[in-house]
Scaffold this motif. Structure first.
Motif, PDB file in Angstrom:
ATOM      1  N   ARG A  60       0.844  -1.212   0.000  1.00 40.67           N
ATOM      2  CA  ARG A  60       0.000   0.000   0.000  1.00 40.67           C
ATOM      3  C   ARG A  60       0.877   1.259   0.000  1.00 40.67           C
ATOM      4  NH1 ARG A  60      -3.155  -2.672   3.957  1.00 40.67           N
ATOM      5  NH2 ARG A  60      -2.589  -1.182   5.578  1.00 40.67           N
ATOM      6  N   ARG A  61       1.932   1.183   0.758  1.00 40.31           N
ATOM      7  CA  ARG A  61       2.857   2.335   0.857  1.00 40.31           C
ATOM      8  C   ARG A  61       3.484   2.634  -0.511  1.00 40.31           C
ATOM      9  NH1 ARG A  61       8.394   3.047   1.998  1.00 40.31           N
ATOM     10  NH2 ARG A  61       8.833   4.887   3.285  1.00 40.31           N
ATOM     11  N   ASN A  62       3.943   1.563  -1.195  1.00 42.01           N
ATOM     12  CA  ASN A  62       4.585   1.751  -2.501  1.00 42.01           C
ATOM     13  C   ASN A  62       3.615   2.344  -3.523  1.00 42.01           C
ATOM     14  OD1 ASN A  62       6.977   0.826  -1.544  1.00 42.01           O
ATOM     15  ND2 ASN A  62       6.748  -1.257  -2.347  1.00 42.01           N
ATOM     16  N   PHE A  80       8.954  14.855   6.141  1.00 44.50           N
ATOM     17  CA  PHE A  80       7.587  14.926   6.698  1.00 44.50           C
ATOM     18  C   PHE A  80       7.245  13.624   7.422  1.00 44.50           C
ATOM     19  CE2 PHE A  80       2.942  14.343   5.953  1.00 44.50           C
ATOM     20  CZ  PHE A  80       2.481  15.428   6.680  1.00 44.50           C
ATOM     21  N   LEU A  81       7.574  12.493   6.767  1.00 43.33           N
ATOM     22  CA  LEU A  81       7.269  11.191   7.373  1.00 43.33           C
ATOM     23  C   LEU A  81       8.044  10.998   8.667  1.00 43.33           C
ATOM     24  CD1 LEU A  81       7.309   8.897   4.202  1.00 43.33           C
ATOM     25  CD2 LEU A  81       5.336   9.878   5.362  1.00 43.33           C
ATOM     26  N   SER A  82       9.236  11.553   8.680  1.00 43.77           N
ATOM     27  CA  SER A  82      10.089  11.378   9.861  1.00 43.77           C
ATOM     28  C   SER A  82       9.682  12.316  11.005  1.00 43.77           C
ATOM     29  CB  SER A  82      11.538  11.640   9.439  1.00 43.77           C
ATOM     30  OG  SER A  82      12.361  11.580  10.528  1.00 43.77           O
ATOM     31  N   ALA A  83       9.043  13.427  10.649  1.00 47.72           N
ATOM     32  CA  ALA A  83       8.752  14.442  11.667  1.00 47.72           C
ATOM     33  C   ALA A  83       7.557  14.095  12.552  1.00 47.72           C
ATOM     34  CB  ALA A  83       8.499  15.787  10.982  1.00 47.72           C
ATOM     35  N   GLN A 124       3.458   9.117  13.357  1.00 49.91           N
ATOM     36  CA  GLN A 124       2.138   8.624  12.959  1.00 49.91           C
ATOM     37  C   GLN A 124       2.290   7.630  11.827  1.00 49.91           C
ATOM     38  OE1 GLN A 124      -0.425  11.957  12.087  1.00 49.91           O
ATOM     39  NE2 GLN A 124       0.129  12.952  13.994  1.00 49.91           N
ATOM     40  N   ASP A 125       1.219   6.900  11.607  1.00 47.05           N
ATOM     41  CA  ASP A 125       1.218   5.893  10.555  1.00 47.05           C
ATOM     42  C   ASP A 125       1.615   6.528   9.217  1.00 47.05           C
ATOM     43  OD1 ASP A 125       0.776   3.701   9.028  1.00 47.05           O
ATOM     44  OD2 ASP A 125      -1.403   3.955   8.945  1.00 47.05           O
ATOM     45  N   GLU A 126       2.594   5.902   8.552  1.00 48.20           N
ATOM     46  CA  GLU A 126       3.094   6.486   7.293  1.00 48.20           C
ATOM     47  C   GLU A 126       2.024   6.530   6.218  1.00 48.20           C
ATOM     48  OE1 GLU A 126       6.649   5.133   5.528  1.00 48.20           O
ATOM     49  OE2 GLU A 126       7.909   5.874   7.153  1.00 48.20           O
ATOM     50  N   LEU A 127       1.144   5.528   6.224  1.00 46.36           N
ATOM     51  CA  LEU A 127       0.107   5.513   5.185  1.00 46.36           C
ATOM     52  C   LEU A 127      -0.795   6.731   5.325  1.00 46.36           C
ATOM     53  CD1 LEU A 127      -0.970   1.753   5.052  1.00 46.36           C
ATOM     54  CD2 LEU A 127       0.696   2.947   3.646  1.00 46.36           C
ATOM     55  N   LYS A 128      -1.126   7.051   6.587  1.00 40.38           N
ATOM     56  CA  LYS A 128      -1.978   8.211   6.828  1.00 40.38           C
ATOM     57  C   LYS A 128      -1.254   9.489   6.370  1.00 40.38           C
ATOM     58  CE  LYS A 128      -3.897  11.063  10.447  1.00 40.38           C
ATOM     59  NZ  LYS A 128      -3.713  11.492  11.816  1.00 40.38           N
ATOM     60  N   GLU A 172      -3.137  14.235  -0.835  1.00 36.80           N
ATOM     61  CA  GLU A 172      -4.262  15.162  -0.927  1.00 36.80           C
ATOM     62  C   GLU A 172      -3.757  16.590  -1.176  1.00 36.80           C
ATOM     63  OE1 GLU A 172      -6.974  14.833   2.351  1.00 36.80           O
ATOM     64  OE2 GLU A 172      -8.034  16.648   1.714  1.00 36.80           O
ATOM     65  N   PHE A 173      -2.689  16.960  -0.470  1.00 30.69           N
ATOM     66  CA  PHE A 173      -2.095  18.290  -0.677  1.00 30.69           C
ATOM     67  C   PHE A 173      -1.628  18.452  -2.125  1.00 30.69           C
ATOM     68  CE2 PHE A 173      -0.784  18.575   4.070  1.00 30.69           C
ATOM     69  CZ  PHE A 173      -1.981  19.191   4.371  1.00 30.69           C
TER      70      PHE A 173
END
Lengths: 153, 389
Positions: free
Chosen positions: B231-233, B277-280, B283-287, B294-295
């Motif tokens: 899903r992530r990929n 952003f993912l590292s900051a 939270q779940d990476e998928l979210k 969306e951005f």
């Protein structure tokens, strides 16, 4: 793009361009007969300031192209210099006679202070004529002037 | 390199210790109380605790609480105290102090004592390790390691290092018992660690028993990890490169956005990467990836190249709408059809009756009506923007 136009008329010697430079870092563009500053408020909102010198009579024909469509016309009055002030008065009479555009008569500080004698110098606050104070060192006075120009509409 | 957590109510003391004794051997983190120590332990895995407390009774109380805390129970504790009374010191030893340094002490002696303590805990660690292995995540990622440890029914701790992050997974007879990464939940921590394809890992095989804290068995976890990566990929395929700098579109009005979205978007102010952003956010990476997508879909975020071309285009539009082209016409008109002699002008200094301006000739040449119009102009918006200047 929503654009407002504001002509700023005054003596060549006074700091009328400060009205723009206090609010924006953009350069004022020089044209023959007038200088123009564009204050971008957002991506689709901006104000064009047209700086017109009251001494440049040969370019007064440009005034016809600009002032009738402006939301308000600013005249910078210098009470500390009688020669300039005499010309200010003539310019104001000329503008009132020729255009319907509301006039915003903005007095420069005298000896660093807000002048209080503008009305006694021969001006009456009539319809379409607003008296304001413009301090070339104060951004707040510029904002007040602009807000006053926008508000009556 | 070891990581030590200093617990002391005196921040100045910590700063002094950190300045004088942090070295290539050890790092220090600060905790004002036991509670803040527990919070710090959620973020970082410490190798030992250093408690600075002059009053031996208070120190003993902290030690007792530590012994009751599963997070700290197994960590070696170094105590610094000014207690001179043997009975008090005896209580400290009995309550679980690994070593005690008596204050005041010279900097030189403290440094030597600290080195000796660090050496002793590293020796103990080595003794405790029956065997171990280490390698690179480029060669063996978490999925490979999980399967290897599962097949061989190994018991131990897998520690993974990625950039400046560190995560741990505990195995008992090959089964995953516990996982820890920052403040993530256990499974979320595994999902995060499974995405690390670069870095190092070490495995310490220890002779201990771990209580399983994860319900799912290894097969379920593996399957979920694979689905998660898939899903992530898919999400990443639809996004700009994770290491490409993204900027907030000039059209985006953050003030008008919902506060949660605005908080996420503000991270990109001045240009930030999706990887950052993912590292900051813990939270779940998928979210997080969904949020970035969306951005991007709404063009709230754009790549630097796109941002630059967008800005250039916008400026060009302003120029076109603006005075440039109009004034060109204006002055061309003046040169072509009017000069000072031909155009009769009226001015306030002219004597005699006012002469009507011959503007028809100008209009004819310029086909000029007006530069802009004040009709349909959103004046309240102007007012709002001017007030904000």
């Amino acid at each position: 793009m929503n654009i407002l136009e504001v002509p700023v008329i005054g003596s060549r010697k006074n700091d009328k361009e400060k009205l723009f430079t206090l609010l924006s870092d953009r350069a004022i563009r020089k044209f023959e007969g007038l200088d123009v500053g564009f204050l971008q408020l957002s991506s689709n909102l901006g104000i064009y300031f047209y700086f017109l010198n009251q001494e440049n009579e040969e370019y007064y024909y440009l005034w016809d192209l600009i002032i009738p469509h402006a939301i308000g016309c600013i005249v910078i009055c210098d009470l500390s210099n009688s020669e300039i002030f005499a010309k200010n008065v003539k310019v104001i009479q000329y503008l009132e006679q020729r255009y319907q555009t509301p006039l915003h008569i903005c007095a420069l500080p005298v000896h660093g202070l807000e002048p209080t004698i503008l009305k006694t110098k021969g001006f009456n606050e009539t319809q379409g004529r607003e008296f304001q104070y413009f301090n070339p060192k104060s951004k707040d006075t510029v904002k007040k002037i602009l807000l006053k120009i926008i508000n009556p509409v | 390199m070891t990581d030590g957590l200093i617990i002391t109510s005196n921040r100045t003391l910590f700063d002094e210790f950190n300045l004088n004794f942090a070295s290539e051997l050890t790092n220090f983190e600060y905790a004002q109380s036991l509670q803040s120590a527990k919070e710090a332990q959620e973020w970082e895995l410490f190798d030992y605790l250093l408690i600075i407390e002059q009053n031996a009774t208070d120190l003993q109380s902290i030690l007792q609480n530590l012994q009751q805390s599963p997070e700290f129970k197994k960590l070696p504790v170094l105590c610094c105290t000014s207690a001179t009374d043997w009975t008090q010191r005896e209580m400290l030893w009995k309550t679980g102090a690994k070593d005690i340094i008596y204050l005041p002490v010279s900097k030189e002696e403290f440094r030597l004592q600290l080195q000796s303590f660090l050496h002793s805990i590293s020796v103990v660690e080595k003794d405790q390790q029956v065997m171990g292995m280490q390698g690179k995540l480029e060669d063996y990622n978490l999925l490979d390691l999980m399967q290897t440890l599962d097949q061989n029914k190994k018991t131990g701790i897998l520690t993974m290092y990625h950039s400046r992050d560190e995560g741990r997974i505990w195995f008992m007879n090959g089964r995953i018992c516990e996982a820890k990464f920052r403040t993530f939940e256990k499974l979320a921590a595994i999902y995060k660690l499974v995405t690390w394809l670069e870095g190092d890992f070490t495995i310490s095989f220890v002779d201990e028993e771990y209580e399983p804290k994860i319900e799912q068995d290894n097969q379920q976890i593996l399957l979920e990890c694979i689905q998660y990566i898939d899903r992530r990929n898919k999400l990443i395929d639809n996004l700009p490169d994770l290491n490409e700098s993204l900027l907030i579109s000039p059209e985006t009005d953050i003030v008008q956005m919902e506060s949660e979205s605005a908080n996420y978007l503000r991270f990109f102010q001045g240009g930030q990467t999706i990887a950052g952003f993912l590292s900051a956010f813990d939270q779940d990476e998928l979210k997080l990836l969904e949020i970035v997508k969306e951005f991007c879909d709404k063009q709230n975020l754009m790549t630097r190249d796109f941002f630059d071309s967008y800005r250039t285009e916008q400026e060009r539009e302003v120029e076109e709408v603006g005075f440039k082209s109009v004034f060109k016409k204006l002055f061309r008109g003046k040169e072509g059809s009017t000069d000072k002699g031909q155009v009769k002008k009226e001015s306030p200094t002219m004597k005699g009756p006012a002469v009507e301006h011959e503007k028809s000739s100008i209009d004819k040449d310029l086909k000029y009506d007006r530069l802009f119009t004040t009709e349909n102009v959103d004046l309240p918006l102007f007012k709002e923007k001017i007030e904000k200047i």
